[in-house]
Design a protein around this motif. Structure first.
Motif, PDB file in Angstrom:
ATOM      1  N   GLY A 270       0.786  -1.223   0.000  1.00  0.00           N
ATOM      2  CA  GLY A 270       0.000   0.000   0.000  1.00  0.00           C
ATOM      3  C   GLY A 270       0.814   1.267   0.000  1.00  0.00           C
ATOM      4  O   GLY A 270       0.268   2.372   0.074  1.00  0.00           O
ATOM      5  N   LEU A 271       2.154   1.137  -0.086  1.00  0.00           N
ATOM      6  CA  LEU A 271       3.044   2.288  -0.084  1.00  0.00           C
ATOM      7  C   LEU A 271       3.842   2.321  -1.385  1.00  0.00           C
ATOM      8  O   LEU A 271       3.925   1.306  -2.099  1.00  0.00           O
ATOM      9  CB  LEU A 271       4.010   2.200   1.100  1.00  0.00           C
ATOM     10  CG  LEU A 271       3.390   2.224   2.497  1.00  0.00           C
ATOM     11  CD1 LEU A 271       4.469   1.971   3.542  1.00  0.00           C
ATOM     12  CD2 LEU A 271       2.683   3.545   2.764  1.00  0.00           C
ATOM     13  N   PRO A 272       4.458   3.470  -1.708  1.00  0.00           N
ATOM     14  CA  PRO A 272       5.304   3.512  -2.908  1.00  0.00           C
ATOM     15  C   PRO A 272       6.477   2.534  -2.799  1.00  0.00           C
ATOM     16  O   PRO A 272       6.958   2.250  -1.696  1.00  0.00           O
ATOM     17  CB  PRO A 272       5.810   4.962  -2.921  1.00  0.00           C
ATOM     18  CG  PRO A 272       4.805   5.722  -2.142  1.00  0.00           C
ATOM     19  CD  PRO A 272       4.334   4.791  -1.064  1.00  0.00           C
ATOM     20  N   ILE A 273       6.937   2.050  -3.939  1.00  0.00           N
ATOM     21  CA  ILE A 273       8.109   1.168  -3.974  1.00  0.00           C
ATOM     22  C   ILE A 273       9.319   1.929  -3.433  1.00  0.00           C
ATOM     23  O   ILE A 273       9.471   3.123  -3.663  1.00  0.00           O
ATOM     24  CB  ILE A 273       8.385   0.699  -5.419  1.00  0.00           C
ATOM     25  CG1 ILE A 273       7.169  -0.063  -5.956  1.00  0.00           C
ATOM     26  CG2 ILE A 273       9.615  -0.175  -5.484  1.00  0.00           C
ATOM     27  CD1 ILE A 273       6.881  -1.362  -5.251  1.00  0.00           C
ATOM     28  N   SER A 274      10.208   1.236  -2.728  1.00  0.00           N
ATOM     29  CA  SER A 274      11.377   1.897  -2.147  1.00  0.00           C
ATOM     30  C   SER A 274      12.411   2.232  -3.220  1.00  0.00           C
ATOM     31  O   SER A 274      12.445   1.619  -4.295  1.00  0.00           O
ATOM     32  CB  SER A 274      12.031   1.000  -1.091  1.00  0.00           C
ATOM     33  OG  SER A 274      12.679  -0.094  -1.706  1.00  0.00           O
ATOM     34  N   ASN A 275      13.261   3.183  -2.893  1.00  0.00           N
ATOM     35  CA  ASN A 275      14.346   3.586  -3.786  1.00  0.00           C
ATOM     36  C   ASN A 275      15.266   2.404  -4.087  1.00  0.00           C
ATOM     37  O   ASN A 275      15.668   2.188  -5.232  1.00  0.00           O
ATOM     38  CB  ASN A 275      15.136   4.728  -3.127  1.00  0.00           C
ATOM     39  CG  ASN A 275      15.993   5.480  -4.119  1.00  0.00           C
ATOM     40  OD1 ASN A 275      16.133   5.083  -5.264  1.00  0.00           O
ATOM     41  ND2 ASN A 275      16.573   6.575  -3.673  1.00  0.00           N
ATOM     42  N   ASN A 276      15.581   1.625  -3.057  1.00  0.00           N
ATOM     43  CA  ASN A 276      16.455   0.464  -3.242  1.00  0.00           C
ATOM     44  C   ASN A 276      15.835  -0.549  -4.184  1.00  0.00           C
ATOM     45  O   ASN A 276      16.517  -1.138  -5.034  1.00  0.00           O
ATOM     46  CB  ASN A 276      16.755  -0.199  -1.892  1.00  0.00           C
ATOM     47  CG  ASN A 276      17.722   0.602  -1.050  1.00  0.00           C
ATOM     48  OD1 ASN A 276      18.464   1.427  -1.574  1.00  0.00           O
ATOM     49  ND2 ASN A 276      17.707   0.379   0.249  1.00  0.00           N
ATOM     50  N   GLY A 277      14.530  -0.771  -4.024  1.00  0.00           N
ATOM     51  CA  GLY A 277      13.841  -1.734  -4.884  1.00  0.00           C
ATOM     52  C   GLY A 277      13.881  -1.334  -6.347  1.00  0.00           C
ATOM     53  O   GLY A 277      14.155  -2.162  -7.226  1.00  0.00           O
ATOM     54  N   VAL A 278      13.626  -0.053  -6.617  1.00  0.00           N
ATOM     55  CA  VAL A 278      13.648   0.428  -8.007  1.00  0.00           C
ATOM     56  C   VAL A 278      15.068   0.391  -8.557  1.00  0.00           C
ATOM     57  O   VAL A 278      15.280   0.041  -9.722  1.00  0.00           O
ATOM     58  CB  VAL A 278      13.077   1.867  -8.088  1.00  0.00           C
ATOM     59  CG1 VAL A 278      13.134   2.373  -9.526  1.00  0.00           C
ATOM     60  CG2 VAL A 278      11.642   1.892  -7.586  1.00  0.00           C
ATOM     61  N   ASN A 279      16.058   0.730  -7.739  1.00  0.00           N
ATOM     62  CA  ASN A 279      17.452   0.713  -8.196  1.00  0.00           C
ATOM     63  C   ASN A 279      17.918  -0.688  -8.576  1.00  0.00           C
ATOM     64  O   ASN A 279      18.709  -0.858  -9.517  1.00  0.00           O
ATOM     65  CB  ASN A 279      18.366   1.296  -7.118  1.00  0.00           C
ATOM     66  CG  ASN A 279      18.482   2.816  -7.211  1.00  0.00           C
ATOM     67  OD1 ASN A 279      18.523   3.373  -8.304  1.00  0.00           O
ATOM     68  ND2 ASN A 279      18.512   3.473  -6.075  1.00  0.00           N
ATOM     69  N   LYS A 280      17.447  -1.698  -7.861  1.00  0.00           N
ATOM     70  CA  LYS A 280      17.799  -3.081  -8.211  1.00  0.00           C
ATOM     71  C   LYS A 280      17.252  -3.445  -9.586  1.00  0.00           C
ATOM     72  O   LYS A 280      17.935  -4.078 -10.397  1.00  0.00           O
ATOM     73  CB  LYS A 280      17.256  -4.042  -7.155  1.00  0.00           C
ATOM     74  CG  LYS A 280      18.005  -4.001  -5.837  1.00  0.00           C
ATOM     75  CD  LYS A 280      17.397  -4.968  -4.830  1.00  0.00           C
ATOM     76  CE  LYS A 280      18.146  -4.896  -3.498  1.00  0.00           C
ATOM     77  NZ  LYS A 280      17.534  -5.793  -2.480  1.00  0.00           N
ATOM     78  N   GLN A 281      16.018  -3.033  -9.845  1.00  0.00           N
ATOM     79  CA  GLN A 281      15.408  -3.304 -11.152  1.00  0.00           C
ATOM     80  C   GLN A 281      16.129  -2.537 -12.254  1.00  0.00           C
ATOM     81  O   GLN A 281      16.391  -3.067 -13.339  1.00  0.00           O
ATOM     82  CB  GLN A 281      13.929  -2.898 -11.123  1.00  0.00           C
ATOM     83  CG  GLN A 281      13.037  -3.841 -10.346  1.00  0.00           C
ATOM     84  CD  GLN A 281      12.930  -5.200 -11.020  1.00  0.00           C
ATOM     85  OE1 GLN A 281      13.634  -6.149 -10.622  1.00  0.00           O
ATOM     86  NE2 GLN A 281      12.123  -5.310 -12.041  1.00  0.00           N
ATOM     87  N   LEU A 282      16.462  -1.278 -11.977  1.00  0.00           N
ATOM     88  CA  LEU A 282      17.162  -0.446 -12.956  1.00  0.00           C
ATOM     89  C   LEU A 282      18.510  -1.069 -13.306  1.00  0.00           C
ATOM     90  O   LEU A 282      18.881  -1.150 -14.490  1.00  0.00           O
ATOM     91  CB  LEU A 282      17.355   0.965 -12.404  1.00  0.00           C
ATOM     92  CG  LEU A 282      18.170   1.936 -13.256  1.00  0.00           C
ATOM     93  CD1 LEU A 282      17.529   2.129 -14.623  1.00  0.00           C
ATOM     94  CD2 LEU A 282      18.307   3.288 -12.539  1.00  0.00           C
ATOM     95  N   LYS A 283      19.244  -1.513 -12.303  1.00  0.00           N
ATOM     96  CA  LYS A 283      20.548  -2.136 -12.531  1.00  0.00           C
ATOM     97  C   LYS A 283      20.414  -3.370 -13.417  1.00  0.00           C
ATOM     98  O   LYS A 283      21.226  -3.591 -14.331  1.00  0.00           O
ATOM     99  CB  LYS A 283      21.195  -2.512 -11.199  1.00  0.00           C
ATOM    100  CG  LYS A 283      22.589  -3.142 -11.339  1.00  0.00           C
ATOM    101  CD  LYS A 283      23.171  -3.488  -9.989  1.00  0.00           C
ATOM    102  CE  LYS A 283      24.604  -4.034 -10.126  1.00  0.00           C
ATOM    103  NZ  LYS A 283      24.686  -5.215 -11.010  1.00  0.00           N
ATOM    104  N   ALA A 284      19.393  -4.172 -13.153  1.00  0.00           N
ATOM    105  CA  ALA A 284      19.193  -5.400 -13.934  1.00  0.00           C
ATOM    106  C   ALA A 284      18.963  -5.086 -15.403  1.00  0.00           C
ATOM    107  O   ALA A 284      19.543  -5.740 -16.290  1.00  0.00           O
ATOM    108  CB  ALA A 284      18.015  -6.183 -13.362  1.00  0.00           C
ATOM    109  N   TYR A 285      18.163  -4.077 -15.688  1.00  0.00           N
ATOM    110  CA  TYR A 285      17.881  -3.723 -17.083  1.00  0.00           C
ATOM    111  C   TYR A 285      19.102  -3.109 -17.771  1.00  0.00           C
ATOM    112  O   TYR A 285      19.358  -3.381 -18.959  1.00  0.00           O
ATOM    113  CB  TYR A 285      16.695  -2.766 -17.160  1.00  0.00           C
ATOM    114  CG  TYR A 285      15.376  -3.442 -16.867  1.00  0.00           C
ATOM    115  CD1 TYR A 285      14.899  -4.466 -17.680  1.00  0.00           C
ATOM    116  CD2 TYR A 285      14.614  -3.070 -15.761  1.00  0.00           C
ATOM    117  CE1 TYR A 285      13.701  -5.101 -17.406  1.00  0.00           C
ATOM    118  CE2 TYR A 285      13.417  -3.699 -15.477  1.00  0.00           C
ATOM    119  CZ  TYR A 285      12.962  -4.724 -16.301  1.00  0.00           C
ATOM    120  OH  TYR A 285      11.784  -5.359 -16.024  1.00  0.00           O
TER     121      TYR A 285
END
Length: 355
Positions: A270-285
């Motif tokens: 119910g909260l926005p995705i964390s910065n760390n979570g998005v950064n992990k996805q960004l790194k993978a791409y």
């Protein structure tokens, strides 16, 4: 007897007082006029005669904590509070028994030197500045007679992180867009939004569905997301409140998205995705295409760098990024502008040679 003299463009005053059975000089500088320096020294002389002058011998760390609790804590955000607590913990560990009126420049320099053995220089400077602000207050409140922070320097034995401005080149940016444009994950939606808007992570995370105007192709930025407090906060500066005009290519993709009820990019909790979570996805791409490794904030730099490379006026880029003034934009992207200046110099000389 007071001594008043001019130092540079300002006036300094000092008064002889007795403290702890010793004669010392209470000094204050920075007065714009001699009259103000005289008024201050008269006040000190009066307090001395009427025995009102403080001879505080309370603990430095306790006075620092009181100052923080009363003057700072109610006004600052959680991230800044953490720095004050770091300073308090350091003072409790190193100066637990030191009195507020007995600290010397040598004591403070040794404290910072030791702290710098295990922390980067920017952290050492932060601690110095926080304690320095308290010292200004303590001098004005007659707890401390002299600014012991004035001639102290900062150093560190720990290397700072690479601060070079990292952004994606045009080809890398296009590869990333192509990889994520049809991906329905929340992280991909946030990444795509930042690429096209230049918004900070805290601004993207704070967006709600009502902030998207698909009729006028705009996104309204009027708040930020504070991860530590799990709450909306004011934007970084007043100029960060802005309406960002978005390209049709992005808005046509965003129209198909399903936004969360409370936050546009809402996770399962119910909260926005964390910065760390998005950064992990960004790194993978980025790794998939061997692209330059950047963080989410690097997407903001990518956005600005792309616009500047297309000769978009720096004043407009500054407004779009929500910078407080154009000088910030000039400073952050100085190396890009220097590179462009070299290119423009060559083109200018080429044109002049044709005359």
């Amino acid at each position: 007897m007071a001594s008043i003299y001019k130092r540079g463009k300002t006036w300094t005053a000092n008064v002889s007082i007795i403290q702890n059975d010793k004669r010392i000089r209470k000094t204050k500088s920075g007065f714009p006029t001699k009259r103000e320096a005289q008024t201050w020294s008269n006040d000190i002389e009066f307090k001395k005669q009427t025995k009102q002058l403080s001879t505080s011998n309370s603990l430095f760390v306790e006075e620092f904590k009181d100052w923080y609790t009363i003057f700072k804590e109610p006004q600052i955000q959680t991230a800044t509070k953490l720095w004050y607590h770091t300073a308090i913990n350091l003072l409790q560990d190193k100066w637990s028994d030191k009195k507020v009126n007995e600290i010397t420049s040598k004591d403070f320099q040794l404290l910072l030197n030791e702290y710098g053995n295990h922390h980067v220089k920017s952290s050492v400077l932060k601690i110095k500045n926080l304690i320095g602000m308290f010292v200004v207050y303590a001098i004005d409140d007659d707890m401390i007679q002299k600014d012991f922070t004035r001639n102290v320097t900062t150093s560190s034995k720990v290397s700072s992180k690479d601060k070079s401005l990292k952004f994606l080149e045009l080809s890398e940016m296009r590869k990333l867009i192509n990889r994520i444009r049809d991906n329905d994950s929340i992280s991909c939606k946030m990444i795509l939004t930042s690429i096209y808007s230049g918004l900070r992570f805290s601004e993207v995370a704070a967006l709600t569905k009502d902030d998207f105007d698909f009729q006028n192709n705009t996104i309204t930025v009027n708040k930020s997301w504070q991860m530590q407090d799990k709450a909306f906060k004011e934007t970084k500066t007043s100029t960060s409140n802005r309406v960002v005009i978005m390209p049709e290519s992005y808005m046509s993709i965003a129209k198909k998205w399903t936004f969360g009820e409370d936050y546009a990019f809402q996770g399962k909790d119910g909260l926005p995705i964390s910065n760390n979570g998005v950064n992990k996805q960004l790194k993978a791409y980025l790794d998939m295409d061997n692209s330059t490794p950047i963080t989410f904030h690097g997407l903001r730099h990518t956005h600005a760098s792309y616009l500047l490379s297309k000769d978009i006026a720096i004043q407009y880029v500054s407004e779009r990024l929500g910078h407080a003034d154009v000088n910030i934009t000039l400073r952050v992207y100085a190396h890009l502008l220097d590179k462009k200046r070299d290119q423009e110099t060559k083109e200018t000389l080429s044109s002049l040679n044709e005359l």
